[in-house]
Design a protein around this motif. Sequence first.
Motif, PDB file in Angstrom:
ATOM      1  N   LYS A 145       0.836  -1.213   0.000  1.00 57.02           N
ATOM      2  CA  LYS A 145       0.000   0.000   0.000  1.00 57.02           C
ATOM      3  C   LYS A 145       0.871   1.264   0.000  1.00 57.02           C
ATOM      4  O   LYS A 145       0.637   2.188  -0.783  1.00 57.02           O
ATOM      5  CB  LYS A 145      -0.947   0.002   1.201  1.00 57.02           C
ATOM      6  N   ILE A 146       1.873   1.289   0.851  1.00 57.55           N
ATOM      7  CA  ILE A 146       2.749   2.478   0.921  1.00 57.55           C
ATOM      8  C   ILE A 146       3.422   2.721  -0.433  1.00 57.55           C
ATOM      9  O   ILE A 146       3.429   3.837  -0.954  1.00 57.55           O
ATOM     10  CB  ILE A 146       3.829   2.307   2.021  1.00 57.55           C
ATOM     11  N   PHE A 147       3.994   1.660  -1.004  1.00 56.21           N
ATOM     12  CA  PHE A 147       4.673   1.811  -2.296  1.00 56.21           C
ATOM     13  C   PHE A 147       3.690   2.267  -3.377  1.00 56.21           C
ATOM     14  O   PHE A 147       4.014   3.124  -4.200  1.00 56.21           O
ATOM     15  CB  PHE A 147       5.351   0.504  -2.712  1.00 56.21           C
ATOM     16  N   GLN A 148       2.497   1.684  -3.403  1.00 55.05           N
ATOM     17  CA  GLN A 148       1.519   2.054  -4.439  1.00 55.05           C
ATOM     18  C   GLN A 148       1.111   3.523  -4.311  1.00 55.05           C
ATOM     19  O   GLN A 148       1.029   4.246  -5.304  1.00 55.05           O
ATOM     20  CB  GLN A 148       0.285   1.147  -4.355  1.00 55.05           C
ATOM     21  N   ASP A 149       0.850   3.956  -3.084  1.00 53.82           N
ATOM     22  CA  ASP A 149       0.422   5.348  -2.883  1.00 53.82           C
ATOM     23  C   ASP A 149       1.554   6.321  -3.215  1.00 53.82           C
ATOM     24  O   ASP A 149       1.344   7.332  -3.901  1.00 53.82           O
ATOM     25  CB  ASP A 149      -0.043   5.552  -1.427  1.00 53.82           C
ATOM     26  N   VAL A 190       9.732  10.342   1.151  1.00 49.90           N
ATOM     27  CA  VAL A 190       8.469  11.083   1.091  1.00 49.90           C
ATOM     28  C   VAL A 190       8.684  12.536   1.535  1.00 49.90           C
ATOM     29  O   VAL A 190       8.139  13.471   0.942  1.00 49.90           O
ATOM     30  CB  VAL A 190       7.409  10.401   1.989  1.00 49.90           C
ATOM     31  N   LYS A 191       9.510  12.720   2.554  1.00 51.26           N
ATOM     32  CA  LYS A 191       9.765  14.075   3.075  1.00 51.26           C
ATOM     33  C   LYS A 191      10.404  14.958   1.991  1.00 51.26           C
ATOM     34  O   LYS A 191      10.031  16.127   1.824  1.00 51.26           O
ATOM     35  CB  LYS A 191      10.697  13.970   4.289  1.00 51.26           C
ATOM     36  N   ASP A 192      11.360  14.396   1.269  1.00 48.98           N
ATOM     37  CA  ASP A 192      12.013  15.167   0.196  1.00 48.98           C
ATOM     38  C   ASP A 192      10.989  15.599  -0.855  1.00 48.98           C
ATOM     39  O   ASP A 192      11.011  16.731  -1.331  1.00 48.98           O
ATOM     40  CB  ASP A 192      13.109  14.331  -0.474  1.00 48.98           C
ATOM     41  N   SER A 202       2.509  18.515   3.421  1.00 50.03           N
ATOM     42  CA  SER A 202       3.228  17.671   4.386  1.00 50.03           C
ATOM     43  C   SER A 202       3.406  16.282   3.782  1.00 50.03           C
ATOM     44  O   SER A 202       2.840  15.968   2.726  1.00 50.03           O
ATOM     45  CB  SER A 202       2.428  17.566   5.686  1.00 50.03           C
ATOM     46  N   GLU A 203       4.171  15.446   4.502  1.00 49.03           N
ATOM     47  CA  GLU A 203       4.321  14.057   4.048  1.00 49.03           C
ATOM     48  C   GLU A 203       2.966  13.362   3.987  1.00 49.03           C
ATOM     49  O   GLU A 203       2.658  12.653   3.039  1.00 49.03           O
ATOM     50  CB  GLU A 203       5.249  13.301   5.004  1.00 49.03           C
ATOM     51  N   ASN A 204       2.148  13.590   5.016  1.00 50.41           N
ATOM     52  CA  ASN A 204       0.811  12.981   5.022  1.00 50.41           C
ATOM     53  C   ASN A 204      -0.041  13.480   3.862  1.00 50.41           C
ATOM     54  O   ASN A 204      -0.804  12.722   3.271  1.00 50.41           O
ATOM     55  CB  ASN A 204       0.086  13.284   6.346  1.00 50.41           C
ATOM     56  N   ASP A 205       0.087  14.766   3.573  1.00 50.19           N
ATOM     57  CA  ASP A 205      -0.697  15.340   2.467  1.00 50.19           C
ATOM     58  C   ASP A 205      -0.397  14.627   1.155  1.00 50.19           C
ATOM     59  O   ASP A 205      -1.301  14.253   0.407  1.00 50.19           O
ATOM     60  CB  ASP A 205      -0.378  16.840   2.284  1.00 50.19           C
ATOM     61  N   ILE A 206       0.884  14.448   0.861  1.00 53.61           N
ATOM     62  CA  ILE A 206       1.188  13.871  -0.458  1.00 53.61           C
ATOM     63  C   ILE A 206       0.841  12.380  -0.501  1.00 53.61           C
ATOM     64  O   ILE A 206       0.417  11.877  -1.535  1.00 53.61           O
ATOM     65  CB  ILE A 206       2.638  14.155  -0.946  1.00 53.61           C
ATOM     66  N   LEU A 207       0.994  11.695   0.644  1.00 52.63           N
ATOM     67  CA  LEU A 207       0.588  10.278   0.641  1.00 52.63           C
ATOM     68  C   LEU A 207      -0.924  10.145   0.488  1.00 52.63           C
ATOM     69  O   LEU A 207      -1.421   9.205  -0.139  1.00 52.63           O
ATOM     70  CB  LEU A 207       1.065   9.578   1.908  1.00 52.63           C
TER      71      LEU A 207
END
Lengths: 95, 610
Positions: free
Chosen positions: B488-492, B512-514, B528-533
């Motif tokens: 899931k993480i990789f796909q998102d 993700v932070k970069d 934020s990191e959460n926003d882009i994920l």
Amino acid sequence: MPNVSVKILLFATFREKYHLKELMVECDGSLRGLIESASKILGEEFLNDVYEKERGKIREDIIFMVNGRNIKDLKGNIELKDSDVIAIFPPLAGG
Amino acid sequence: MGKILKVDLTAGTLRSEPLQEEVAKKYLGGKGYAVYLLYKYLKEYEAKGILPADIDPLGPENVLIFATGPGTGVPGFPCSGRYHAMALRSPLTGSVGSANSGGEWGAFLKFSGYDMIVIEGAAEDPVYLSIIDGSAELRSAKDLWGKNVFDTCRILAKRVGGKNVSVACIGPAGENLVNMACIMNDEHRAAGRTGLGAVMGSKRLKAIVVSGEKEVPVANPEEFKEISKRCLENMRKNRVTGEGLPMYGTSILINIINTAGALPYKNWQSGVNPNADKISGETLAATYLIRRRACWGCTIGCGRVTRVPSGPFQILESEGPEYESIWALGSATGVNELDAIVKANHYCDEFGMDPISLGSTIAAAMELNERGYVPKEDLQGLDLRFGNAAALVEAVWRTAYKVGFGKYLALGSKKLCEIYGHPELSMSVKGLEMPAYDPRAVKGIGLEYATANRGGCHVTGYTISTEILGIPEKIDPLTPEGKAKWVKIFQDFTCVVNSTVNCLFATFALGVKDYAELLSAVTGWSLSENDILKIGERIYNLERVILNRLGFDGKDDILPGRLLKEPMPEGPAKGHIVELEKMKEEYYRLRGWVNGVPTAEKLKELEIEL
């Protein structure tokens, strides 16, 4: 400690640096013993390339496999057996 | 905001529309924006009474999109010379078509003044689209129809002249509606998967030539400069992006994947190729490699320029082959002559075909033939046996021109194996041939193949990174435990990368932070990191909604029976099968899906309005 005979396969930059694809090594069956024996053939630099002396461990940033299994995935103390195949890769990726 | 060029090939008209900021904030750009537009088309069709199942992938009603993102063409944005292409339906799978390509075309499309191109309808006679310095027009391509990829690129580049000229086009395979035809650009780069070249061919759109010098805007240039400097420095220092990939290219993977017992051999009958080293990145570097080539804005330079100096497979200059091409044309077919693989790969580029799907289809045909399922008269002299290098090379051009047995190969492995009564020999998911990792030896990638929206795909959820390579951390490839979370993480996250649009290889060094910082500086939004994920998850879910409308659900999130029932016969994964159901159950739970369908609650949470 018993003497075991194992095969080391070198890949990518390690193969290029040591001009060797594979070598047979006799050692006491421990990973440290293996690296020390291989260093006698390949030179002291090999020990630094794959082993962290201070921590007494295989370097974190390389990929070190015993019979196709990354040692990071193997539980417990690793004891090598006769005819084991060790594959050593630098950090790499592709896709 | 930038602009979208909408082209109606049936009417021969072009119009420009602005990108909508509110859509970009939710879907970023690239793949995300394209998914949003495809869903809109689907809804419009439904309102007109055209059911999704009635959309012919090779009919004028299919929609083809070329998309860049906020990172594309920005100097200093790591590896940002790419574009993402999508179609409502793929001729190979019947599902969403989706592919990504490097080179220069993506950046130069931006420089020409447009962010995206949407192609509707179909032209009566062959045309090409020219976009020069913001001025777009359709021109006759009658003189180009029938020409190969290299000639088409060179002729159009010369015709336009000047700097920053790039051509995306189809070759004979796309014109002939071969199901695994690619869209090619800059001669050797490919939006390779799901047969988008055939969609372009069905529209009689031979090429799109772009050129321009328009500057790509950056909202906070000073802030961006600092972040970019740090990221590029990290990429240079990183031993993967700064050393391994530049030195050996992607085919450095052949030996390690084979050592892990995961290099599919002879149509996936084993995961161990006893001669893998003969076709490895190390061997390529020591034999046919002339130099490397980087895409626009890339500091890695994984591209290979190669030459086979003599012999029956002589090639004076080519590019590649990549890891996947070497595997599909070589290991999958049991061919271990690297010169033949270089030649077959060269033909794939010249005619415009996906080496993964083609090599896998040839491998399936070899197994069908060796088991006696193909009548001799159908083969018309093509001696398809595992390991036959000459037959491999011959099969490539026969497929592009649908000559003899090539007309069956051109259908892809799923339809080919169905025709000969043995669908179980097609190593595909949702009709898309799986790439070069056997999930019996790398369990997480099996879950990715099964659940990937575009079908048997590795790059939309590349768990090999963590399961084999240890990036960002090492997990055991032989256990199914904990894999759903990683898939899931990789796909998102990959949705974010493909919507940025930049190269997935940057993620071997950047996290993700970069991406959150780079994208914030370029767009001026505070991400934020959460926003882009969350953006990534939104894109993945809306794409899944389109799949559902096209009739795909949990019954299609499967793997070929060979991987579920036939234990791996040898190597470190000996005795293993893929425990798919166990992983899938956890995956659906994490995704908020029931039987492969996002729940209403999940869609609401992601602010997806249907």
